[in-house]
Scaffold this active site. Structure first.
Site, PDB file in Angstrom:
ATOM      1  N   ARG A 136       5.835 -12.804   9.405  1.00 31.47           N
ATOM      2  CA  ARG A 136       6.509 -11.689   9.211  1.00 31.47           C
ATOM      3  C   ARG A 136       7.730 -11.490   9.918  1.00 31.47           C
ATOM      4  NH1 ARG A 136       2.407  -7.228  10.305  1.00 31.47           N
ATOM      5  NH2 ARG A 136       4.052  -5.851   9.474  1.00 31.47           N
ATOM      6  N   LYS A 186       4.262   0.423  10.065  1.00 25.55           N
ATOM      7  CA  LYS A 186       4.463   1.848   9.350  1.00 25.55           C
ATOM      8  C   LYS A 186       4.003   2.767  10.175  1.00 25.55           C
ATOM      9  CE  LYS A 186       2.882  -0.026   5.111  1.00 25.55           C
ATOM     10  NZ  LYS A 186       2.592   0.262   3.801  1.00 25.55           N
ATOM     11  N   GLU A 211       0.863  -1.279  -0.105  1.00 24.67           N
ATOM     12  CA  GLU A 211      -0.011   0.116   0.301  1.00 24.67           C
ATOM     13  C   GLU A 211       0.984   1.183  -0.060  1.00 24.67           C
ATOM     14  OE1 GLU A 211      -2.367   0.927   3.717  1.00 24.67           O
ATOM     15  OE2 GLU A 211      -3.391   2.328   2.585  1.00 24.67           O
TER      16      GLU A 211
END
Length: 681
Positions: free
Chosen positions: A266, A276, A35
């Site tokens: 992850r 983020k 994104e």
RNA sequence: UGGCUUAUGGUGUAACUGGCAACACGUCUGGUUUUGGUCCAGAAGAGUCUAGGUUCGAGCCCUAGUAAGCCAACCA
């Protein structure tokens, strides 16, 4: 050809299986779907490495797809940064795509959903809907608009699209099951009204599709064979498949391949954060100087810090892929960058904390240009000339007036070699009023010049120092970085905000002296400052004012050997905490080996356990009563500990009695003996 | 009170169809070295979360626990 010996990770196994079950290799296709609302970080590198790595392995295309369904947060700046980072890592994508490219197709499918009664317009407040949705442990209930007529839904949705309503007035939901155990299946939202400018589609849309509706269908439209994402999307898979199976009914001729979503854990790195949102906060609060601050775990930060794509790719390859939560030690990342730079970085000399060294028997005004090897790991790197004179700078740390035999550096009356130059001997020092050494006086052995092959030049001395000539050295700024956080996992604490762990001393500015050849260093150039570490030229640097970033220090087996001299800096505290193990853990370990030990050692181990037992609480000990029967050693250790606790006043209870009784009837005499001893207490 | 996922040295990842638990980082020795780097040789460190079961044999299969993570944004 022999690398196929290497075991496959679980994703590769899935692909191999699909291939074996008839999937055509030509149909293999992957994607990386960021994104564009922030910069890529080292965690994304894992995702990139997985999908692009698979692309390379199977010679399959990999799309770069920007998942841009939220115009409120997404910007072109991020698109550009992401493309730059992926290319810098050395990957090339097949197509650059945007989810927003599919808005029309998505809309057309949504109309079909409505016509078939698979979607409806809901007109409640988000609060009301949240309430009806239930909780993970409680089922939801149907809302009042769930059974609107197809005509009404069509009409409303059309009006939503045409901008007749305000944000929040209506949404389009898939009609699935409000009681579904998976909350994502409780009539998920497909569209919301957002009257915002989109970085690609401008103002053409005022309804925007949600992630679940968009992402999977984008995969489907692109005919991605394997859609790989991180573990937190596992619950989404059910919805992913539901949507996918609906649209497949409409479009199987055009799009025959059904993508398969699979999830991996992850990457987490110790002493940093990977969210983020939180990274953005560091930027906005000016804790760091932007997304590419060299302390940031972003790809752009690592690049500016001096990391190489080779090192980062090696790192990602080394950490592997699996499904369990992990925290990777930064030391592995550091190993990877050292490994690469050791082979490639030219060696130079720089003094970061200078003290003057005067060679009293070296002719005043004389200078020599000595030969120095650029990289002992790379013969083709060649040689350069460095200037030598009567007055030099050496590291303050490299001199001690008096030193023991473990100290390899310069001390009064002792000899040391100056790298690429002569052997010197220190005689005296001059100090200022604060008792700080300002000058070290020494003499040199004129026959000992490096490389001459003379007998004196071949003499063995204990240490070698780096240096620069005061007259020739140029000044440079060095930025030295420490970890940004003082906690190993700063965002894993429920009660403490990650900002509490920020290391106030993560940036240190140093005025250094470097050898004159560095005057020509260009932005991005990487060097090894000999005996110190790896450095690269920051883009703030100007020819008149050179600025270096410290990438990483050299491995150092000396400084950690002298704890009494280690400054009590904050960053080392958590490490010490980590190393200090709980007494009960040590007891368990001693127990494991207990029965294998010779008698003398058994006695010592027993004493150790008894000593440690004093720090153990009953609550810590009790779980060990359940130790497997075959782990006799652990049971003995537990028994010894229990003995200490009982003698310390602990009262016997049913669990304790039970534990002792079972031990009394064991096959292992040693355990029985300990149990007998304790039963008398 | 629910659903899903995971559990192997300090860390990460392996162990093929059930067969001596391996590799990397880290740690510690020793050697080489004009970088206390590199390189070379070696060592320590795991009873594979617990309890049962199947089997000649279980890290792997079965059952039941335990612990951790994820799931209730008109975010992705």
């Amino acid at each position: 050809m022999s690398e196929d010996k290497k075991s496959l990770n679980f994703l590769e196994q899935i692909i191999e299986e699909d291939l074996a079950n008839g999937l055509d290799k030509k149909n293999l296709r992957f994607r990386f779907p960021p994104e564009p609302n922030g910069y890529l970080h080292i965690g994304h590198t894992k995702a990139i490495g997985i999908s692009f790595g698979l692309g390379e392995k199977y010679n399959a295309p990999v799309n770069l797809r920007f998942d841009d369904t939220n115009p409120a947060k997404e910007e072109q700046e991020y698109v550009d940064a992401i493309k730059k980072d992926v290319s810098w890592l050395g990957y090339s994508w097949d197509k650059e795509l945007y989810s927003s490219d599919y808005f029309q197709q998505l809309y057309d499918w949504a109309i079909l959903f409505i016509k078939e009664g698979k979607a409806y317009v809901d007109s409640q407040s988000s609060e009301a809907m949240a309430e009806q949705k239930g909780t993970p442990t409680q089922p939801g209930i149907d809302g009042p608009y769930r059974n609107r007529s197809v005509e009404e839904n069509l009409e409303l949705f059309n009006q939503m699209k045409n901008g007749l309503f305000n944000e929040g007035d209506h949404i389009l939901r898939a009609k699935i099951d409000m009681k579904h155990p998976n909350m994502l299946m409780r009539d998920p939202i497909m569209y919301r009204i957002l009257k915002k400018h989109h970085h690609r589609t401008g103002n053409t849309w005022c309804i925007y599709p949600m992630y679940d509706w968009t992402h999977g269908e984008s995969d489907y439209i692109e005919q991605i064979s394997h859609s790989l994402c991180s573990l937190e999307f596992k619950p989404h898979r059910e919805l992913y498949n539901w949507f996918k199976n609906q649209v497949y009914q409409y479009s199987k001729e055009t799009y025959p391949i059904l993508p398969k979503q699979r999830e991996f854990a992850r990457l987490n790195l110790s002493y940093t954060i990977m969210s983020k949102r939180k990274l953005l906060k560091l930027v906005e609060d000016r804790i760091v100087n932007g997304w590419d601050d060299p302390r940031m775990p972003t790809i752009s930060g690592l690049r500016r810090r001096g990391y190489t794509p080779t090192a980062i790719r090696k790192f990602v390859e080394t950490v592997g892929v699996a499904k369990r939560d992990n925290v990777i030690d930064v030391s592995l990342l550091e190993f990877c960058i050292r490994e690469d730079l050791n082979k490639t970085a030219p060696r130079v000399m720089a003094v970061l904390d200078p003290v003057k060294l005067i060679i009293s028997n070296y002719t005043e005004g004389k200078e020599e240009w000595l030969e120095a090897e650029n990289n002992p790991e790379d013969e083709s790197a060649g040689f350069r000339k460095i200037p030598f004179s009567r007055e030099l700078y050496i590291e303050r740390d490299d001199f001690k007036e008096e030193a023991n035999s473990k100290y390899f550096r310069l001390s009064l009356g002792n000899e040391v070699r100056l790298k690429n130059a002569y052997i010197i001997k220190a005689h005296s020092v001059i100090k200022d009023d604060n008792n700080t050494i300002t000058e070290i006086h020494c003499t040199y052995d004129a026959d000992s010049l490096s490389g001459t092959g003379s007998e004196a030049s071949l003499r063995k001395v204990k240490g070698t120092l780096h240096w620069v000539s005061t007259k020739h050295a140029i000044k440079a700024d060095v930025r030295e970085y420490d970890r940004l956080f003082m906690d190993e996992a700063p965002d894993s604490h429920q009660e403490i905000d990650f900002m509490e762990f920020i290391n106030p001393d993560s940036l240190k500015l140093i005025n250094a002296f470097v050898e004159p050849s560095l005057a020509e260093a260009k932005v991005g150039d990487r060097f090894q400052f000999q005996r110190i570490g790896y450095f690269n030229v920051d883009y703030d640097s100007k020819p008149s004012h050179i600025i270096f970033n410290k990438t990483v220090g050299l491995r150092d087996s000396w400084t950690k050997k002298k704890p009494e001299e280690q400054p009590q800096n904050i960053a080392s505290t958590p490490i010490q905490n980590q190393v200090q193990r709980k007494a009960i853990d040590v007891i368990q370990q001693l127990g494991k080996k207990f029965t294998n030990l010779p008698e003398a050692k058994q006695l010592k181990a027993k004493k150790d356990i008894q000593e440690l037992a004093k720090q153990v609480s009953y609550e810590e000990l009790e779980p060990l009563f359940g130790t497997a029967t075959k782990k006799v050693g652990t049971r003995i250790a537990t028994m010894i500990t229990l003995d200490v606790l009982l003698k310390g006043g602990l009262k016997k209870n049913a669990q304790i009695e039970d534990f002792i009784e079972k031990a009394l009837v064991d096959n292992e005499p040693l355990l029985v003996a300990h149990a007998k001893a304790i039963s008398l207490v």
